[in-house]
Design an enzyme around this catalytic site. Structure first.
Site, PDB file in Angstrom:
ATOM      1  N   CYS A 189       0.836  -1.204   0.000  1.00 34.08           N
ATOM      2  CA  CYS A 189       0.000   0.000   0.000  1.00 34.08           C
ATOM      3  C   CYS A 189       0.873   1.258   0.000  1.00 34.08           C
ATOM      4  O   CYS A 189       0.642   2.192  -0.776  1.00 34.08           O
ATOM      5  CB  CYS A 189      -0.927  -0.025   1.219  1.00 34.08           C
ATOM      6  N   CYS A 190       1.904   1.282   0.867  1.00 37.60           N
ATOM      7  CA  CYS A 190       2.807   2.444   0.912  1.00 37.60           C
ATOM      8  C   CYS A 190       3.511   2.620  -0.429  1.00 37.60           C
ATOM      9  O   CYS A 190       3.746   3.749  -0.874  1.00 37.60           O
ATOM     10  CB  CYS A 190       3.866   2.268   2.002  1.00 37.60           C
TER      11      CYS A 190
ATOM     12  N   CYS B 177      -0.687   7.766   7.641  1.00 30.94           N
ATOM     13  CA  CYS B 177      -2.075   7.534   7.236  1.00 30.94           C
ATOM     14  C   CYS B 177      -2.924   7.161   8.447  1.00 30.94           C
ATOM     15  O   CYS B 177      -2.440   6.515   9.381  1.00 30.94           O
ATOM     16  CB  CYS B 177      -2.121   6.416   6.198  1.00 30.94           C
TER      17      CYS B 177
ATOM     18  N   CYS C 177      -3.024   3.552   9.839  1.00 33.18           N
ATOM     19  CA  CYS C 177      -1.725   2.988  10.224  1.00 33.18           C
ATOM     20  C   CYS C 177      -1.023   3.814  11.294  1.00 33.18           C
ATOM     21  O   CYS C 177       0.177   3.661  11.515  1.00 33.18           O
ATOM     22  CB  CYS C 177      -0.824   2.861   9.000  1.00 33.18           C
TER      23      CYS C 177
ATOM     24  N   CYS D 298      20.251  -5.044   3.777  1.00 37.42           N
ATOM     25  CA  CYS D 298      20.879  -4.907   2.468  1.00 37.42           C
ATOM     26  C   CYS D 298      22.072  -3.960   2.491  1.00 37.42           C
ATOM     27  O   CYS D 298      22.738  -3.786   1.490  1.00 37.42           O
ATOM     28  CB  CYS D 298      19.869  -4.403   1.441  1.00 37.42           C
TER      29      CYS D 298
END
Lengths: 251, 111
Positions: free
Chosen positions: A123-124, A212, A215, A240
Protein backbone atom coordinates in the site's frame (compact mmCIF):
# COMPACT_ATOMS: atom_id res chain seq x y z
CA UNK A 1 30.59 33.01 -9.72
CA UNK A 2 28.20 31.99 -6.99
CA UNK A 3 27.65 28.47 -5.84
CA UNK A 4 24.18 28.44 -7.41
CA UNK A 5 25.69 29.07 -10.81
CA UNK A 6 27.57 25.80 -10.61
CA UNK A 7 24.86 23.25 -9.87
CA UNK A 8 25.97 20.27 -7.88
CA UNK A 9 24.07 17.78 -9.93
CA UNK A 10 26.68 18.06 -12.66
CA UNK A 11 29.43 17.15 -10.30
CA UNK A 12 30.40 14.05 -8.46
CA UNK A 13 29.81 14.93 -4.86
CA UNK A 14 32.12 13.72 -2.27
CA UNK A 15 29.16 13.24 0.00
CA UNK A 16 31.12 11.44 2.66
CA UNK A 17 33.38 14.43 3.29
CA UNK A 18 30.47 16.80 2.95
CA UNK A 19 28.39 14.79 5.37
CA UNK A 20 31.18 14.89 7.93
CA UNK A 21 31.37 18.66 7.59
CA UNK A 22 27.63 19.34 7.55
CA UNK A 23 26.93 16.95 10.42
CA UNK A 24 28.60 19.43 12.76
CA UNK A 25 26.30 22.20 11.62
CA UNK A 26 22.80 23.24 12.64
CA UNK A 27 19.73 22.29 10.59
CA UNK A 28 19.46 25.91 9.49
CA UNK A 29 23.06 25.90 8.24
CA UNK A 30 22.50 22.61 6.44
CA UNK A 31 19.36 24.00 4.82
CA UNK A 32 21.20 27.16 3.83
CA UNK A 33 23.88 25.02 2.20
CA UNK A 34 21.29 22.96 0.33
CA UNK A 35 19.30 25.94 -0.88
CA UNK A 36 22.46 27.78 -1.93
CA UNK A 37 23.70 24.89 -4.02
CA UNK A 38 20.52 23.77 -5.76
CA UNK A 39 17.84 25.71 -7.56
CA UNK A 40 15.77 22.66 -8.43
CA UNK A 41 15.25 21.48 -4.87
CA UNK A 42 12.12 20.75 -2.85
CA UNK A 43 11.07 19.95 0.69
CA UNK A 44 9.05 16.81 1.33
CA UNK A 45 6.47 17.82 3.95
CA UNK A 46 4.49 15.06 5.63
CA UNK A 47 2.07 17.23 7.55
CA UNK A 48 3.68 16.48 10.89
CA UNK A 49 6.49 18.06 12.90
CA UNK A 50 8.68 18.32 9.83
CA UNK A 51 6.91 21.66 9.44
CA UNK A 52 10.02 23.04 11.15
CA UNK A 53 11.85 22.52 7.85
CA UNK A 54 9.32 24.68 6.05
CA UNK A 55 9.71 27.37 8.69
CA UNK A 56 13.50 27.28 8.62
CA UNK A 57 13.68 27.23 4.83
CA UNK A 58 11.14 30.04 4.49
CA UNK A 59 13.39 32.27 6.60
CA UNK A 60 16.20 31.60 4.11
CA UNK A 61 14.36 31.63 0.81
CA UNK A 62 10.71 32.53 0.38
CA UNK A 63 10.37 30.83 -3.00
CA UNK A 64 10.94 27.38 -1.55
CA UNK A 65 9.32 24.46 -3.29
CA UNK A 66 7.31 22.19 -0.98
CA UNK A 67 5.43 19.03 -1.83
CA UNK A 68 3.25 16.70 0.18
CA UNK A 69 2.14 13.14 -0.53
CA UNK A 70 -1.63 12.79 -0.30
CA UNK A 71 -2.18 9.08 0.07
CA UNK A 72 -5.95 9.54 0.28
CA UNK A 73 -5.88 8.04 3.77
CA UNK A 74 -4.59 10.94 5.88
CA UNK A 75 -6.40 12.23 8.97
CA UNK A 76 -8.76 15.18 8.35
CA UNK A 77 -6.60 17.10 10.82
CA UNK A 78 -3.56 16.56 8.61
CA UNK A 79 -5.33 17.89 5.52
CA UNK A 80 -6.46 20.92 7.52
CA UNK A 81 -2.94 21.40 8.85
CA UNK A 82 -1.36 21.30 5.40
CA UNK A 83 -3.82 23.98 4.34
CA UNK A 84 -2.97 26.02 7.43
CA UNK A 85 0.74 25.84 6.60
CA UNK A 86 0.00 26.95 3.05
CA UNK A 87 -1.90 29.99 4.38
CA UNK A 88 0.55 30.77 7.19
CA UNK A 89 3.58 31.01 4.93
CA UNK A 90 1.75 32.05 1.78
CA UNK A 91 3.48 29.37 -0.24
CA UNK A 92 2.14 26.80 -2.67
CA UNK A 93 2.31 23.22 -1.41
CA UNK A 94 2.26 20.80 -4.29
CA UNK A 95 0.01 17.87 -3.46
CA UNK A 96 1.00 14.59 -5.06
CA UNK A 97 -1.52 11.82 -5.61
CA UNK A 98 -1.05 8.11 -6.22
CA UNK A 99 -1.74 6.54 -9.57
CA UNK A 100 -5.51 5.97 -9.58
CA UNK A 101 -5.33 2.77 -11.64
CA UNK A 102 -2.83 1.22 -9.23
CA UNK A 103 -4.96 2.12 -6.20
CA UNK A 104 -8.08 0.75 -7.89
CA UNK A 105 -6.34 -2.51 -8.71
CA UNK A 106 -5.05 -2.88 -5.16
CA UNK A 107 -8.45 -2.19 -3.62
CA UNK A 108 -10.27 -4.41 -6.10
CA UNK A 109 -7.91 -7.31 -5.47
CA UNK A 110 -7.29 -6.93 -1.75
CA UNK A 111 -9.78 -4.48 -0.29
CA UNK A 112 -9.25 -1.24 1.59
CA UNK A 113 -7.33 -2.65 4.52
CA UNK A 114 -4.96 -5.19 2.97
CA UNK A 115 -2.09 -3.80 5.01
CA UNK A 116 -3.54 -5.32 8.20
CA UNK A 117 -3.40 -8.80 6.62
CA UNK A 118 -0.25 -8.56 4.53
CA UNK A 119 2.04 -5.71 5.46
CA UNK A 120 2.06 -2.01 4.80
CA UNK A 121 4.64 -2.04 2.03
CA UNK A 122 2.42 -2.76 -0.94
CA UNK A 123 0.00 0.00 0.00
CA UNK A 124 2.81 2.44 0.91
CA UNK A 125 4.53 1.59 -2.34
CA UNK A 126 1.51 2.57 -4.40
CA UNK A 127 0.24 5.47 -2.31
CA UNK A 128 3.55 7.06 -1.31
CA UNK A 129 6.59 5.72 -3.12
CA UNK A 130 5.05 5.87 -6.59
CA UNK A 131 4.13 9.57 -6.48
CA UNK A 132 7.35 10.34 -4.61
CA UNK A 133 9.35 8.70 -7.39
CA UNK A 134 7.46 10.67 -10.03
CA UNK A 135 8.25 13.92 -8.26
CA UNK A 136 11.89 13.12 -7.50
CA UNK A 137 12.56 12.30 -11.14
CA UNK A 138 12.03 16.01 -11.80
CA UNK A 139 14.39 17.30 -9.08
CA UNK A 140 18.12 17.69 -8.52
CA UNK A 141 17.82 17.56 -4.74
CA UNK A 142 15.25 17.03 -2.02
CA UNK A 143 14.96 17.70 1.68
CA UNK A 144 13.34 15.45 4.26
CA UNK A 145 12.58 15.70 7.96
CA UNK A 146 14.07 12.29 8.71
CA UNK A 147 15.74 12.02 12.11
CA UNK A 148 17.87 9.28 13.58
CA UNK A 149 15.80 9.14 16.75
CA UNK A 150 12.60 8.33 14.84
CA UNK A 151 13.44 4.66 14.48
CA UNK A 152 16.37 2.82 16.01
CA UNK A 153 15.94 0.16 13.35
CA UNK A 154 15.61 2.01 10.08
CA UNK A 155 16.92 5.50 10.73
CA UNK A 156 19.78 5.07 13.18
CA UNK A 157 22.44 5.82 10.60
CA UNK A 158 20.86 8.29 8.23
CA UNK A 159 23.37 10.90 7.09
CA UNK A 160 22.80 14.62 6.74
CA UNK A 161 23.49 14.42 3.02
CA UNK A 162 23.44 11.42 0.73
CA UNK A 163 23.39 10.49 -2.90
CA UNK A 164 19.93 9.10 -3.64
CA UNK A 165 20.42 6.33 -6.17
CA UNK A 166 16.93 4.85 -5.89
CA UNK A 167 15.17 7.89 -7.33
CA UNK A 168 17.75 9.68 -9.46
CA UNK A 169 17.08 10.27 -13.12
CA UNK A 170 18.96 7.90 -15.38
CA UNK A 171 22.51 9.16 -15.67
CA UNK A 172 21.90 12.10 -13.35
CA UNK A 173 22.41 12.78 -9.69
CA UNK A 174 19.88 13.34 -6.94
CA UNK A 175 21.04 14.69 -3.61
CA UNK A 176 19.03 14.03 -0.49
CA UNK A 177 19.37 16.27 2.55
CA UNK A 178 18.23 15.30 6.03
CA UNK A 179 18.90 18.52 7.97
CA UNK A 180 17.18 17.24 11.13
CA UNK A 181 19.08 13.94 11.17
CA UNK A 182 20.99 14.81 14.33
CA UNK A 183 18.18 16.59 16.12
CA UNK A 184 16.01 14.94 18.72
CA UNK A 185 12.27 15.15 18.96
CA UNK A 186 12.75 17.45 21.98
CA UNK A 187 14.84 19.86 19.92
CA UNK A 188 12.21 19.91 17.17
CA UNK A 189 9.49 20.72 19.67
CA UNK A 190 11.59 23.37 21.37
CA UNK A 191 11.97 25.03 17.95
CA UNK A 192 8.23 24.79 17.24
CA UNK A 193 7.32 26.42 20.56
CA UNK A 194 10.09 29.02 20.55
CA UNK A 195 9.20 30.17 17.04
CA UNK A 196 5.43 29.72 17.31
CA UNK A 197 5.40 27.41 14.33
CA UNK A 198 1.96 25.97 13.51
CA UNK A 199 1.67 22.26 14.20
CA UNK A 200 -0.69 19.37 13.54
CA UNK A 201 -3.31 19.25 16.36
CA UNK A 202 -3.01 15.45 16.42
CA UNK A 203 0.24 15.94 18.33
CA UNK A 204 -1.80 17.31 21.25
CA UNK A 205 -3.73 14.03 21.30
CA UNK A 206 -0.77 11.73 21.76
CA UNK A 207 0.25 11.19 18.17
CA UNK A 208 3.99 11.53 17.76
CA UNK A 209 4.60 10.07 14.32
CA UNK A 210 1.77 10.90 11.93
CA UNK A 211 1.06 9.00 8.75
CA UNK A 212 -2.07 7.53 7.24
CA UNK A 213 -5.08 7.29 9.54
CA UNK A 214 -5.44 3.48 9.54
CA UNK A 215 -1.72 2.99 10.22
CA UNK A 216 -1.17 5.61 12.92
CA UNK A 217 -2.15 5.62 16.57
CA UNK A 218 -1.25 7.68 19.61
CA UNK A 219 1.40 6.30 21.93
CA UNK A 220 1.62 6.44 25.69
CA UNK A 221 4.31 7.81 27.98
CA UNK A 222 7.59 5.96 27.53
CA UNK A 223 6.58 4.39 24.25
CA UNK A 224 8.74 5.03 21.23
CA UNK A 225 7.07 6.89 18.37
CA UNK A 226 7.73 3.91 16.13
CA UNK A 227 5.14 2.02 18.21
CA UNK A 228 2.50 4.34 16.83
CA UNK A 229 3.02 3.09 13.26
CA UNK A 230 2.25 -0.38 11.82
CA UNK A 231 2.09 -1.78 15.35
CA UNK A 232 0.63 -5.09 14.14
CA UNK A 233 3.75 -5.96 12.19
CA UNK A 234 6.79 -7.70 13.56
CA UNK A 235 9.99 -5.75 13.40
CA UNK A 236 11.48 -7.53 10.45
CA UNK A 237 14.44 -5.80 8.96
CA UNK A 238 15.83 -6.29 5.51
CA UNK A 239 19.58 -6.27 5.72
CA UNK A 240 20.88 -4.91 2.47
CA UNK A 241 23.44 -2.40 3.70
CA UNK A 242 27.15 -2.98 3.31
CA UNK A 243 28.85 -3.05 6.68
CA UNK A 244 32.60 -3.29 6.67
CA UNK A 245 34.09 -4.96 9.73
CA UNK A 246 37.61 -5.24 10.95
CA UNK A 247 38.84 -8.53 9.58
CA UNK A 248 40.89 -9.23 12.66
CA UNK A 249 37.79 -8.84 14.80
CA UNK A 250 35.94 -11.46 12.86
CA UNK A 251 38.55 -14.18 13.24
CA UNK B 1 28.56 -2.06 -22.65
CA UNK B 2 29.91 -3.86 -19.61
CA UNK B 3 27.57 -4.89 -16.81
CA UNK B 4 28.90 -5.79 -13.38
CA UNK B 5 26.80 -7.25 -10.60
CA UNK B 6 27.98 -6.95 -7.01
CA UNK B 7 26.64 -9.30 -4.39
CA UNK B 8 27.74 -9.55 -0.82
CA UNK B 9 28.78 -11.91 1.90
CA UNK B 10 27.74 -10.86 5.37
CA UNK B 11 30.15 -10.29 8.22
CA UNK B 12 29.29 -13.72 9.63
CA UNK B 13 30.26 -15.40 6.37
CA UNK B 14 26.72 -16.14 5.23
CA UNK B 15 25.50 -15.06 1.80
CA UNK B 16 23.19 -12.07 1.52
CA UNK B 17 19.62 -13.33 1.22
CA UNK B 18 18.44 -10.54 -1.07
CA UNK B 19 21.44 -11.07 -3.36
CA UNK B 20 20.55 -14.75 -3.58
CA UNK B 21 16.93 -13.99 -4.39
CA UNK B 22 17.90 -11.56 -7.13
CA UNK B 23 20.43 -13.95 -8.61
CA UNK B 24 17.83 -16.72 -8.61
CA UNK B 25 15.32 -14.50 -10.42
CA UNK B 26 17.95 -13.49 -12.94
CA UNK B 27 18.91 -17.09 -13.60
CA UNK B 28 15.27 -18.07 -14.14
CA UNK B 29 14.72 -15.13 -16.47
CA UNK B 30 17.89 -15.80 -18.41
CA UNK B 31 19.26 -12.41 -17.38
CA UNK B 32 22.50 -13.67 -15.92
CA UNK B 33 23.79 -14.10 -19.46
CA UNK B 34 23.76 -10.32 -19.76
CA UNK B 35 26.07 -9.90 -16.75
CA UNK B 36 29.71 -9.66 -17.74
CA UNK B 37 31.19 -9.91 -14.28
CA UNK B 38 30.01 -10.78 -10.79
CA UNK B 39 32.01 -9.34 -7.91
CA UNK B 40 31.80 -10.27 -4.25
CA UNK B 41 31.57 -7.61 -1.58
CA UNK B 42 32.78 -9.48 1.47
CA UNK B 43 32.01 -7.50 4.59
CA UNK B 44 34.94 -9.24 6.31
CA UNK B 45 37.38 -8.04 3.69
CA UNK B 46 37.53 -4.35 2.80
CA UNK B 47 39.86 -5.22 -0.07
CA UNK B 48 37.41 -7.63 -1.71
CA UNK B 49 36.61 -6.46 -5.25
CA UNK B 50 32.97 -5.72 -4.50
CA UNK B 51 33.78 -3.68 -1.40
CA UNK B 52 36.37 -1.71 -3.33
CA UNK B 53 33.92 -0.97 -6.13
CA UNK B 54 31.20 -0.03 -3.64
CA UNK B 55 33.60 2.36 -1.94
CA UNK B 56 34.70 3.85 -5.23
CA UNK B 57 31.13 4.49 -6.35
CA UNK B 58 29.75 5.42 -2.94
CA UNK B 59 27.26 2.57 -2.83
CA UNK B 60 26.13 1.38 0.58
CA UNK B 61 23.91 -1.58 -0.27
CA UNK B 62 23.90 -4.79 -2.24
CA UNK B 63 23.15 -6.21 -4.63
CA UNK B 64 23.91 -3.47 -7.08
CA UNK B 65 24.70 -3.21 -10.77
CA UNK B 66 27.20 -1.06 -12.62
CA UNK B 67 26.76 -0.34 -16.31
CA UNK B 68 29.80 1.02 -18.11
CA UNK B 69 30.01 2.39 -21.60
CA UNK B 70 33.05 4.04 -23.17
CA UNK B 71 33.11 7.78 -22.76
CA UNK B 72 30.23 7.86 -20.29
CA UNK B 73 30.12 7.91 -16.51
CA UNK B 74 29.06 4.56 -15.05
CA UNK B 75 25.41 4.02 -14.24
CA UNK B 76 24.76 2.52 -10.82
CA UNK B 77 21.56 0.67 -10.01
CA UNK B 78 20.61 -0.34 -6.50
CA UNK B 79 17.06 -1.28 -7.52
CA UNK B 80 17.13 -4.57 -9.43
CA UNK B 81 13.81 -4.11 -11.23
CA UNK B 82 14.75 -0.64 -12.38
CA UNK B 83 17.97 -2.09 -13.80
CA UNK B 84 15.94 -4.77 -15.58
CA UNK B 85 13.58 -2.17 -17.02
CA UNK B 86 16.12 0.45 -18.08
CA UNK B 87 19.14 -1.62 -19.06
CA UNK B 88 17.87 -5.07 -19.94
CA UNK B 89 14.84 -3.43 -21.53
CA UNK B 90 12.42 -5.94 -20.10
CA UNK B 91 8.92 -5.31 -18.81
CA UNK B 92 8.52 -5.21 -15.04
CA UNK B 93 5.60 -4.90 -12.65
CA UNK B 94 5.63 -1.38 -11.28
CA UNK B 95 4.13 -2.52 -7.98
CA UNK B 96 7.01 -4.93 -7.52
CA UNK B 97 9.51 -2.17 -8.24
CA UNK B 98 7.89 0.17 -5.72
CA UNK B 99 7.98 -2.56 -3.11
CA UNK B 100 11.62 -3.27 -3.87
CA UNK B 101 12.45 0.40 -3.37
CA UNK B 102 10.74 0.34 0.02
CA UNK B 103 12.42 -2.92 0.99
CA UNK B 104 15.82 -1.48 0.16
CA UNK B 105 15.13 1.89 1.78
CA UNK B 106 13.17 1.15 4.95
CA UNK B 107 13.79 4.69 6.21
CA UNK B 108 11.30 5.87 3.57
CA UNK B 109 8.32 4.42 5.38
CA UNK B 110 7.96 7.54 7.53
CA UNK B 111 7.96 9.93 4.57
Amino acid sequence: MTARETPMNDQRLNVVDLDARLSAQSPQQILAHALAHHDNIAISFSGAEDVVLVDMAFRIRQDIQVFSLDTGRLHPETYQFIERVRDHYGIPIETLFPDAAQVQTLVREKGLFSFYRDDHKECCGIRKIGPLRTKLLTLDAWITGQRRDQSPGTRAAIPVIQEDRAFARKGAGLTKYNPLANWTSAQVWHYIRANQVPYNPLHDRGFISIGCEPCTRPVGPGQHEREGRWWWEEATMKECGLHAVNVSDSK
Amino acid sequence: MKITMVKKILADGSPCQKCGEVEHKMRQAGQLDRIDEILIADERDLASPGMLLAGELGVDRAPFFVVEEPGKPPLVYTVYLRFVKEILDQKTDDRDELREILDGNPDLDFI
